[in-house]
Scaffold this motif. Structure first.
Motif, PDB file in Angstrom:
ATOM      1  N   PHE A  14       0.810  -1.216   0.000  1.00 13.01           N
ATOM      2  CA  PHE A  14       0.000   0.000   0.000  1.00 13.01           C
ATOM      3  C   PHE A  14       0.847   1.271   0.000  1.00 13.01           C
ATOM      4  O   PHE A  14       0.309   2.372   0.056  1.00 13.01           O
ATOM      5  CB  PHE A  14      -0.944   0.010   1.199  1.00 13.01           C
ATOM      6  CG  PHE A  14      -2.010  -1.032   1.120  1.00 13.01           C
ATOM      7  CD1 PHE A  14      -2.956  -1.000   0.121  1.00 13.01           C
ATOM      8  CD2 PHE A  14      -2.066  -2.053   2.053  1.00 13.01           C
ATOM      9  CE1 PHE A  14      -3.951  -1.963   0.044  1.00 13.01           C
ATOM     10  CE2 PHE A  14      -3.054  -3.024   1.985  1.00 13.01           C
ATOM     11  CZ  PHE A  14      -3.995  -2.980   0.982  1.00 13.01           C
ATOM     12  N   LYS A  15       2.171   1.133  -0.030  1.00 13.69           N
ATOM     13  CA  LYS A  15       3.104   2.263  -0.071  1.00 13.69           C
ATOM     14  C   LYS A  15       2.861   3.222   1.088  1.00 13.69           C
ATOM     15  O   LYS A  15       2.603   4.408   0.901  1.00 13.69           O
ATOM     16  CB  LYS A  15       2.995   3.006  -1.404  1.00 13.69           C
ATOM     17  CG  LYS A  15       3.298   2.138  -2.595  1.00 13.69           C
ATOM     18  CD  LYS A  15       3.098   2.886  -3.880  1.00 13.69           C
ATOM     19  CE  LYS A  15       3.270   1.973  -5.069  1.00 13.69           C
ATOM     20  NZ  LYS A  15       2.960   2.609  -6.325  1.00 13.69           N
ATOM     21  N   ARG A  16       2.941   2.668   2.314  1.00 10.74           N
ATOM     22  CA  ARG A  16       2.702   3.487   3.497  1.00 10.74           C
ATOM     23  C   ARG A  16       3.497   2.962   4.681  1.00 10.74           C
ATOM     24  O   ARG A  16       3.990   1.832   4.674  1.00 10.74           O
ATOM     25  CB  ARG A  16       1.225   3.491   3.856  1.00 10.74           C
ATOM     26  CG  ARG A  16       0.709   2.150   4.321  1.00 10.74           C
ATOM     27  CD  ARG A  16      -0.767   2.186   4.583  1.00 10.74           C
ATOM     28  NE  ARG A  16      -1.265   0.875   5.022  1.00 10.74           N
ATOM     29  CZ  ARG A  16      -2.530   0.549   5.038  1.00 10.74           C
ATOM     30  NH1 ARG A  16      -3.450   1.405   4.644  1.00 10.74           N
ATOM     31  NH2 ARG A  16      -2.905  -0.643   5.447  1.00 10.74           N
ATOM     32  N   ASN A  48      -0.904  13.749   3.996  1.00  7.81           N
ATOM     33  CA  ASN A  48      -0.437  12.391   3.726  1.00  7.81           C
ATOM     34  C   ASN A  48      -0.674  11.440   4.891  1.00  7.81           C
ATOM     35  O   ASN A  48      -0.311  10.281   4.814  1.00  7.81           O
ATOM     36  CB  ASN A  48       1.055  12.397   3.400  1.00  7.81           C
ATOM     37  CG  ASN A  48       1.368  13.194   2.154  1.00  7.81           C
ATOM     38  OD1 ASN A  48       0.475  13.692   1.483  1.00  7.81           O
ATOM     39  ND2 ASN A  48       2.632  13.330   1.854  1.00  7.81           N
ATOM     40  N   ASN A  68      -1.606   5.830   9.547  1.00  3.26           N
ATOM     41  CA  ASN A  68      -0.922   5.442   8.320  1.00  3.26           C
ATOM     42  C   ASN A  68      -0.334   6.698   7.688  1.00  3.26           C
ATOM     43  O   ASN A  68      -1.024   7.714   7.580  1.00  3.26           O
ATOM     44  CB  ASN A  68      -1.888   4.783   7.336  1.00  3.26           C
ATOM     45  CG  ASN A  68      -2.432   3.475   7.862  1.00  3.26           C
ATOM     46  OD1 ASN A  68      -1.780   2.776   8.628  1.00  3.26           O
ATOM     47  ND2 ASN A  68      -3.627   3.135   7.442  1.00  3.26           N
ATOM     48  N   TYR A  70       1.422   8.076   4.247  1.00  2.32           N
ATOM     49  CA  TYR A  70       1.623   7.787   2.826  1.00  2.32           C
ATOM     50  C   TYR A  70       2.688   8.701   2.238  1.00  2.32           C
ATOM     51  O   TYR A  70       2.984   9.761   2.778  1.00  2.32           O
ATOM     52  CB  TYR A  70       0.303   7.956   2.068  1.00  2.32           C
ATOM     53  CG  TYR A  70      -0.723   6.927   2.443  1.00  2.32           C
ATOM     54  CD1 TYR A  70      -0.821   5.729   1.749  1.00  2.32           C
ATOM     55  CD2 TYR A  70      -1.589   7.132   3.509  1.00  2.32           C
ATOM     56  CE1 TYR A  70      -1.749   4.770   2.103  1.00  2.32           C
ATOM     57  CE2 TYR A  70      -2.523   6.178   3.873  1.00  2.32           C
ATOM     58  CZ  TYR A  70      -2.591   5.000   3.165  1.00  2.32           C
ATOM     59  OH  TYR A  70      -3.508   4.042   3.528  1.00  2.32           O
ATOM     60  N   HIS A  71       3.216   8.295   1.079  1.00  7.17           N
ATOM     61  CA  HIS A  71       4.229   9.102   0.394  1.00  7.17           C
ATOM     62  C   HIS A  71       3.607  10.322  -0.266  1.00  7.17           C
ATOM     63  O   HIS A  71       4.259  11.352  -0.406  1.00  7.17           O
ATOM     64  CB  HIS A  71       4.968   8.264  -0.654  1.00  7.17           C
ATOM     65  CG  HIS A  71       5.747   7.140  -0.049  1.00  7.17           C
ATOM     66  ND1 HIS A  71       6.904   7.335   0.657  1.00  7.17           N
ATOM     67  CD2 HIS A  71       5.511   5.803  -0.031  1.00  7.17           C
ATOM     68  CE1 HIS A  71       7.364   6.174   1.081  1.00  7.17           C
ATOM     69  NE2 HIS A  71       6.527   5.226   0.676  1.00  7.17           N
ATOM     70  N   GLU A  75      -1.815   8.771  -3.241  1.00  3.83           N
ATOM     71  CA  GLU A  75      -1.777   7.383  -2.786  1.00  3.83           C
ATOM     72  C   GLU A  75      -2.728   7.176  -1.616  1.00  3.83           C
ATOM     73  O   GLU A  75      -3.384   6.145  -1.511  1.00  3.83           O
ATOM     74  CB  GLU A  75      -0.356   7.001  -2.396  1.00  3.83           C
ATOM     75  CG  GLU A  75       0.571   6.889  -3.581  1.00  3.83           C
ATOM     76  CD  GLU A  75       2.009   6.648  -3.174  1.00  3.83           C
ATOM     77  OE1 GLU A  75       2.307   6.582  -1.964  1.00  3.83           O
ATOM     78  OE2 GLU A  75       2.847   6.535  -4.077  1.00  3.83           O
ATOM     79  N   LYS A  76      -2.816   8.149  -0.740  1.00  2.00           N
ATOM     80  CA  LYS A  76      -3.732   8.072   0.397  1.00  2.00           C
ATOM     81  C   LYS A  76      -5.180   8.001  -0.085  1.00  2.00           C
ATOM     82  O   LYS A  76      -5.977   7.194   0.400  1.00  2.00           O
ATOM     83  CB  LYS A  76      -3.547   9.270   1.314  1.00  2.00           C
ATOM     84  CG  LYS A  76      -4.529   9.331   2.454  1.00  2.00           C
ATOM     85  CD  LYS A  76      -4.380  10.633   3.209  1.00  2.00           C
ATOM     86  CE  LYS A  76      -5.568  10.858   4.114  1.00  2.00           C
ATOM     87  NZ  LYS A  76      -5.569  12.181   4.697  1.00  2.00           N
ATOM     88  N   GLU A  80      -7.288   4.662   1.096  1.00  2.00           N
ATOM     89  CA  GLU A  80      -8.160   4.851   2.264  1.00  2.00           C
ATOM     90  C   GLU A  80      -9.615   5.057   1.862  1.00  2.00           C
ATOM     91  O   GLU A  80      -9.904   5.710   0.862  1.00  2.00           O
ATOM     92  CB  GLU A  80      -7.694   6.050   3.093  1.00  2.00           C
ATOM     93  CG  GLU A  80      -6.375   5.850   3.770  1.00  2.00           C
ATOM     94  CD  GLU A  80      -6.416   4.829   4.895  1.00  2.00           C
ATOM     95  OE1 GLU A  80      -7.494   4.569   5.449  1.00  2.00           O
ATOM     96  OE2 GLU A  80      -5.336   4.300   5.213  1.00  2.00           O
TER      97      GLU A  80
END
Length: 95
Positions: A14-16, A48, A68, A70-71, A75-76, A80
Motif C-alpha cells: 500500500f506504499k505506506r 499524507n 498510516n 503515505y508518500h 496514494e492516500k 483509504e
C-alpha cells in the motif's frame, strides 16, 4: 504532551508506513493536534497522514494512536476509504 513511537512498519503493497504510538496528555488529544505531532515527527505534510484510531482508557493519561503515513496525498486517496461526509453525492439533473 509526549509522543512515543511504539511500532513502525513499512507496508510496500500500500506504499505506506503503519505507525503505532503512545501519547501522554492531560486531556484527550484532538485529531488535528495528533496530525501536527506526527507531521513534525516524520517531516511529512498533514494531507499524507490518516489517523485510524485514538484510544484512551478511563482514568489513564496515556492514549494509543494508530496512523498510516503515505508518500503522497494521491496514494492516500486511492487506498483509504472516505467518510460519508467526505464523499460528494451526485444527483441526476433531469430526473
Amino acid at each position: 504532551m509526549t509522543l512515543k513511537i511504539l511500532d513502525e512498519k513499512h507496508n510496500f503493497l500500500f506504499k505506506r508506513k503503519e505507525i503505532k504510538a503512545s501519547l501522554n496528555s492531560e486531556t484527550t488529544p484532538s485529531r488535528n493536534h495528533v496530525l501536527e505531532l506526527l507531521s513534525k515527527k516524520f517531516e511529512t505534510p498533514k494531507e499524507n497522514i490518516k489517523i485510524r484510531e485514538i484510544r484512551g482508557n478511563f482514568g489513564i493519561k496515556n492514549f494509543s494512536i494508530e496512523a498510516n503515513i503515505y508518500h503522497s496525498k494521491e496514494e492516500k486517496e486511492i487506498v483509504e476509504l472516505k467518510k460519508k461526509k467526505e464523499t460528494v453525492s451526485v444527483t441526476p439533473q433531469n430526473a
